[in-house]
Design an enzyme around this catalytic site. Structure first.
Site, short mmCIF file in Angstrom:
data_model
loop_
_atom_site.label_atom_id
_atom_site.label_comp_id
_atom_site.label_asym_id
_atom_site.label_seq_id
_atom_site.Cartn_x
_atom_site.Cartn_y
_atom_site.Cartn_z
N LYS A 75 27.42 6.02 21.69
CA LYS A 75 28.21 6.59 20.60
C LYS A 75 28.09 5.66 19.39
CE LYS A 75 32.66 8.70 19.71
NZ LYS A 75 33.05 7.98 18.50
N ARG A 131 31.01 16.17 7.45
CA ARG A 131 31.89 16.90 8.35
C ARG A 131 33.03 17.58 7.57
NH1 ARG A 131 36.52 15.98 11.28
NH2 ARG A 131 36.55 17.02 13.30
N CYS A 148 44.43 -19.07 -15.66
CA CYS A 148 44.60 -19.34 -14.23
C CYS A 148 43.23 -19.72 -13.65
CB CYS A 148 45.17 -18.09 -13.59
SG CYS A 148 45.36 -18.22 -11.82
N GLU A 179 0.84 -1.20 0.00
CA GLU A 179 0.00 0.00 0.00
C GLU A 179 0.87 1.25 0.00
OE1 GLU A 179 -4.04 -1.13 2.43
OE2 GLU A 179 -2.12 -1.33 3.47
N PHE A 180 1.97 1.18 0.79
CA PHE A 180 2.89 2.31 0.86
C PHE A 180 3.50 2.59 -0.52
CE2 PHE A 180 7.00 4.28 1.46
CZ PHE A 180 6.75 5.26 2.42
S1 IVH Z 1 28.11 14.61 20.13
C1 IVH Z 1 31.66 17.97 19.24
N1 IVH Z 1 26.90 12.33 20.33
O1 IVH Z 1 31.40 10.83 17.40
C2 IVH Z 1 31.04 16.77 18.68
N2 IVH Z 1 28.67 12.52 18.79
O2 IVH Z 1 34.34 12.55 17.87
C3 IVH Z 1 29.78 16.48 19.42
N3 IVH Z 1 29.08 10.47 17.51
O3 IVH Z 1 32.05 13.27 15.08
C4 IVH Z 1 29.27 15.21 18.99
N4 IVH Z 1 27.51 9.26 18.40
O4 IVH Z 1 30.00 11.97 14.64
C5 IVH Z 1 27.86 13.01 19.72
N5 IVH Z 1 25.70 10.37 20.58
C6 IVH Z 1 26.66 11.06 19.99
C7 IVH Z 1 27.47 10.48 18.98
C8 IVH Z 1 28.47 11.24 18.42
C9 IVH Z 1 28.48 9.29 17.52
C10 IVH Z 1 30.25 10.81 16.64
C11 IVH Z 1 30.15 12.16 16.01
C12 IVH Z 1 31.47 12.84 16.26
C13 IVH Z 1 32.29 11.78 16.90
C14 IVH Z 1 33.02 12.33 18.08
#
Ligand code: IVH
Length: 682
Positions: free
Chosen positions: A118, A139, A432, A38-39
């Site tokens: 992270k 970035r 080969c 459907e989507f």
């Molecule tokens: S805060 C000043 N939160 O980790 C940077 N970063 O070196 C503030 N990353 O380039 C980032 N999970 O891409 C933040 N929950 C999270 C994150 C996160 C992954 C990455 C981010 C950053 C690198 C830190």
């Protein structure tokens, strides 16, 4: 605007909000209110309406999510504020030091922290103007990044439009990643097609964001978790509220974040996730700890590289020690030689590890590896464990230096390096065995000819029994060739066994080969296995060179002019077609009924079936050979001289006068190149 326009516009708007509503439910809340079918129907209807009424198509439309734009070179754009990184630690005591530092800099203040996982991906900045996604920037060097907005449109969890609670201008930052399950799927198809696997999800996500073809990006199914609200937002005073607000704005914010009142609470959060993170569908490498209050963050400020108010606690990636038993060498489809380390089996992150890839010879030198060494292996985001070092203290006198091979481990040809590449190659591409097997496996792969029931052992059996030498020979196979064919394989204990092909398998293989004759021109081009020509390049080639003759005759300069094709690919294509053996394989494929031309261009019609042509002179759009091949492909016949059986003489410029006068005498129809094209399209 007339009333019909108004109705269409309204319908488009309704579809857009409906689709985004379901999209958000599905990608950010894990809820399915309608079926996928459907989507898809709603999305196709929207795409159809937008195609018909382009004036109502906008950048915030979910139709952007399927991609379709090609960017030759991404422009760079300055970041509003630099995209910094976080300072790292691996130890609890340094976290306690961090807490002390915060307290010292914010005397007599209560400090709360917000902890988040992270995510191991690539940072992305999303800029919304008038509540619509305007820019998505990588970035880059931290000051300026690549504008990859069209690719970001394809990431379903990134909202294209924000609700009215959002301010006019808003910057949000987050991490783009490929989920573990999706990464597995991508590599499953790579493996099936005998293509080199993606090494890890992070690099794949990063490479995908910079692909030039956004529809290819859409296929990779990237995801994005957001972790910071980078602009002023009325009533949002701390990071915890910021994350809630982002969630309300339909961004993908995982529920795992937590406000902690003390560094002890932070440490228990870290311990809680240490093992649990393995169960998440995203690669993670630590915990990010941020001072919660925005005023406090402001007071603490930044160093030139990092915010002072945040720190990343990184989990140590799991590692283990075992011994290196042997090194063997694998030969790939292109002849590239990869060393493989054989280890004493050891358990790491829940699986038994027996082998590790060493990428190339330099890696052996860099690590100073010796047979018998105790080596350290690590499994981070990588699917294949990596050897990260040698425990020199445990090196025994019996350890043996590794002798680099100078000959191919399979065919004994001299091996050599290619300029600017780290790998050694076996150049005996035509004889080969592993290279031929690899080429056939690539050709029959799902994304190429999709021939099933032929595994690498069967292919080896066919080659060893002189039944095939190349991909074209597959089309000459018959039942008698296959029946009772002896195939060598290894059982689960690694013992060599022999089995033979039975009736059913033979039928399956032959049927699948016959079916593959209907493969598209671009799939066949991909299947030829020209170096650096992947799926999307093959598509570009099939669109720009409408038939294989055009591509065979194209010079380097013609190929490089094609959009998306750079020097390396163009050189490789010219090189491939300059090899007469490749040209004979292509002729064989054509003879066996493979359609090496774009069907989009010509309406197939059998009006020239069995019609007899003679060709004379030169033509604008085709060479004489191309013309001959086209006639044959459409079932017509070509002869070199006029007789009473000739139906048409195609007369080009500088024609041979004798053919023309003979045709005049016999009353043969004389037609031009254009007349011929009309005949085809009739
Ligand atoms: S805060 C000043 N939160 O980790 C940077 N970063 O070196 C503030 N990353 O380039 C980032 N999970 O891409 C933040 N929950 C999270 C994150 C996160 C992954 C990455 C981010 C950053 C690198 C830190």
């Amino acid at each position: 605007m007339n009333s019909k326009d108004q109705i269409v516009k309204q319908k488009i708007e309704d579809l857009k909000s409906e689709i985004e509503y379901h999209n958000n439910l599905y990608y950010n809340e894990d809820i399915n209110e309608i079926t996928d079918l459907e989507f898809d129907k709603k999305l196709s209807y929207l795409i159809e309406l937008e195609k018909k009424y382009p004036k109502f198509k906008t950048n915030d439309s979910p139709s952007q999510r399927v991609g379709g734009t090609i960017t030759k070179k991404f422009e760079t754009k300055n970041h509003e504020t630099p995209m910094l990184s976080l300072s790292n630690t691996y130890s609890e005591s340094e976290l306690i030091d961090f807490d002390k530092r915060m307290k010292k800099n914010l005397p007599n203040q209560k400090i709360d922290y917000t902890c988040e996982i992270k995510y191991d991906g690539v940072a992305l900045s999303l800029i919304y103007e008038n509540r619509k996604l305007k820019y998505a920037l990588t970035r880059g060097d931290g000051k300026k990044g690549d504008n990859i907005t069209t690719n970001a449109y394809t990431i379903r969890s990134i909202p294209l439009k924000l609700s009215s609670i959002a301010p006019n201008y808003l910057e949000v930052r987050g991490e783009v990643f490929i989920s573990k399950s999706n990464f597995k799927k991508l590599n499953y198809y790579k493996k099936k097609n005998n293509d080199p696997l993606f090494a890890n999800a992070r690099n794949t996500a990063s490479g995908t964001l910079k692909l030039q073809d956004s529809s290819e990006v859409a296929k990779r199914k990237l995801d994005c978790f957001v972790y910071s609200l980078n602009s002023k937002f009325e009533s949002v005073n701390n990071h915890n509220e910021a994350l809630k607000t982002l969630k309300n704005l339909n961004f993908n914010v995982p529920d795992s974040y937590k406000k902690c009142n003390s560094i002890e609470e932070v440490i228990s959060y870290i311990k809680f996730w240490e093992n649990k993170r393995e169960n998440l569908d995203v690669e993670t490498d630590g915990i990010v700890i941020k001072v919660n209050n925005f005023n406090q963050q402001k007071e603490l400020g930044f160093t030139s590289k990092n915010p002072r108010w945040a720190i990343a606690y990184k989990y140590k990636s799991e590692s283990a020690e075992t011994s290196l038993k042997d090194i063997t060498y694998q030969v790939g489809r292109t002849g590239a030689i990869t060393p493989v380390a054989h280890l004493k089996p050891i358990k790491l992150s829940g699986s038994i590890i027996r082998k590790a890839s060493l990428y190339n010879f330099n890696e052996i030198k860099r690590l100073d590896l010796r047979i018998g060494d105790t080596i350290i292996i690590e499994k981070g985001g990588e699917i294949i464990p990596k050897i990260t070092g040698v425990n020199i203290d445990r090196r025994s006198n019996e350890s043996k230096a590794i002798k680099f091979i100078t000959q191919c481990p399979s065919c004994s040809s001299q091996i050599s390096k290619i300029k600017n590449e780290a790998n050694y190659y076996c150049r005996n591409h035509k004889n080969c065995l592993p290279q031929i097997v690899g080429k056939v496996q690539h050709f029959i792969g799902k994304e190429a000819m999709n021939i099933e029931f032929l595994g690498p052992e069967t292919i080896k059996g066919l080659i060893n029994n002189d039944l095939i030498k190349n991909i074209a020979d597959l089309y000459k196979l018959n039942y008698d060739d296959l029946f009772d064919l002896k195939i060598e394989y290894k059982n689960s204990e690694g013992e060599r066994k022999i089995r033979s092909l039975k009736e059913k398998s033979c039928q399956n293989i032959l049927n699948s080969i016959i079916k593959s004759k209907n493969s598209s021109y671009s799939n066949i081009l991909f299947g030829l296995g020209i170096r650096y020509v992947g799926k999307s390049t093959a598509e570009v080639l099939s669109e720009n060179f409408k038939n294989i003759e055009k591509l065979i005759n194209a010079k380097y300069d013609d190929i490089i002019r094609t959009s998306e094709i750079g020097d390396k690919i163009a050189k490789s294509i010219s090189h491939f077609f300059s090899d007469n053996d490749n040209i004979s394989i292509i002729s064989e494929l054509e003879k066996n009924g493979l359609k090496l031309y774009s069907k989009k261009n010509i309406n197939i019609n059998s009006s020239i079936k069995d019609i007899k042509f003679v060709i004379t002179g030169t033509f604008n759009d085709y060479s004489r050979n191309e013309l001959k091949n086209i006639i044959k492909r459409y079932g017509g016949k070509v002869s070199s001289s006029i007789s009473k059986n000739t139906d048409f003489l195609i007369l080009g410029e500088n024609f041979g006068p004798s053919k023309k006068s003979k045709a005049d005498n016999l009353g043969t129809n004389i037609i031009s190149e254009n007349d011929f094209k009309n005949l085809l399209l009739k």
